[in-house]
Design a protein around this motif. Sequence first.
Motif, short mmCIF file in Angstrom:
data_model
loop_
_atom_site.label_atom_id
_atom_site.label_comp_id
_atom_site.label_asym_id
_atom_site.label_seq_id
_atom_site.Cartn_x
_atom_site.Cartn_y
_atom_site.Cartn_z
N ASP A 188 -7.60 -3.38 2.29
CA ASP A 188 -7.08 -2.78 1.07
C ASP A 188 -5.98 -3.65 0.47
O ASP A 188 -5.93 -3.87 -0.74
CB ASP A 188 -6.50 -1.39 1.34
CG ASP A 188 -7.52 -0.40 1.86
OD1 ASP A 188 -8.69 -0.50 1.47
OD2 ASP A 188 -7.13 0.48 2.64
N ILE A 189 -5.13 -4.14 1.33
CA ILE A 189 -3.98 -4.94 0.90
C ILE A 189 -4.44 -6.21 0.20
O ILE A 189 -3.85 -6.64 -0.79
CB ILE A 189 -3.07 -5.25 2.10
CG1 ILE A 189 -2.41 -3.95 2.58
CG2 ILE A 189 -2.02 -6.30 1.76
CD1 ILE A 189 -1.75 -4.03 3.92
N HIS A 190 -5.52 -6.78 0.67
CA HIS A 190 -6.05 -8.01 0.06
C HIS A 190 -6.53 -7.78 -1.37
O HIS A 190 -6.62 -8.73 -2.15
CB HIS A 190 -7.18 -8.60 0.91
CG HIS A 190 -6.74 -9.12 2.23
ND1 HIS A 190 -5.79 -10.11 2.39
CD2 HIS A 190 -7.09 -8.74 3.49
CE1 HIS A 190 -5.58 -10.34 3.66
NE2 HIS A 190 -6.35 -9.52 4.36
N ASN A 191 -6.85 -6.54 -1.70
CA ASN A 191 -7.35 -6.22 -3.04
C ASN A 191 -6.25 -5.84 -4.03
O ASN A 191 -6.53 -5.58 -5.19
CB ASN A 191 -8.37 -5.08 -2.97
CG ASN A 191 -9.60 -5.48 -2.21
OD1 ASN A 191 -10.05 -6.62 -2.29
ND2 ASN A 191 -10.16 -4.55 -1.46
N VAL A 192 -5.01 -5.78 -3.56
CA VAL A 192 -3.90 -5.35 -4.40
C VAL A 192 -3.07 -6.56 -4.83
O VAL A 192 -2.54 -7.28 -3.99
CB VAL A 192 -3.00 -4.32 -3.66
CG1 VAL A 192 -1.80 -3.94 -4.51
CG2 VAL A 192 -3.81 -3.09 -3.28
N ARG A 193 -2.98 -6.77 -6.14
CA ARG A 193 -2.19 -7.87 -6.70
C ARG A 193 -0.80 -7.35 -7.08
O ARG A 193 -0.58 -6.15 -7.20
CB ARG A 193 -2.89 -8.44 -7.93
CG ARG A 193 -4.29 -8.98 -7.66
CD ARG A 193 -4.94 -9.49 -8.93
NE ARG A 193 -4.74 -8.61 -10.06
CZ ARG A 193 -5.66 -7.79 -10.57
NH1 ARG A 193 -6.85 -7.73 -10.04
NH2 ARG A 193 -5.38 -7.03 -11.61
#
Length: 144
Positions: A69-74
């Motif tokens: 999930d964190i990888h998808n949040v900019r």
Amino acid sequence: MNPTPEKERAIPELVAEVYETALPCDQGHMLEQLLRPLGVLSLVAIADGVFAKIRFRAGWQELNVRLEDIHNVRSTDVIALVDHAQQVSMDAVDGLARLVLASPGLSGSAAAMVLVGLLLQRTRQGREDDEAKAMGMDDRMRDS
């Protein structure tokens, strides 16, 4: 006196800066803190629904942000999230101060300390405003 609009606008950007430099576990905790008070419509409307996907993946009652999930949040997503969270629940954003201070990984950055200072100032000012309102009500009740 409330914090200036410039300081209010600076908070989402500081949160995003702290988020970008945080360890993944701290990033997850930050997102959980900000997501908790938001409803379905808010989550769908913010950042093309990236936060709605996180929230609905495990079910509404259990909020657990995963590494993927964190990888998808900019950082721009975090700014939008904080902007919206401030409108819904100042406590959710102000709670980041406790989170930052409790995490050795977060509390080491200058941006984190500026953020904590602004959040604590805002919290203190909110309490003073509440006390002033309560005292004003007491005065009005005595006068009537």
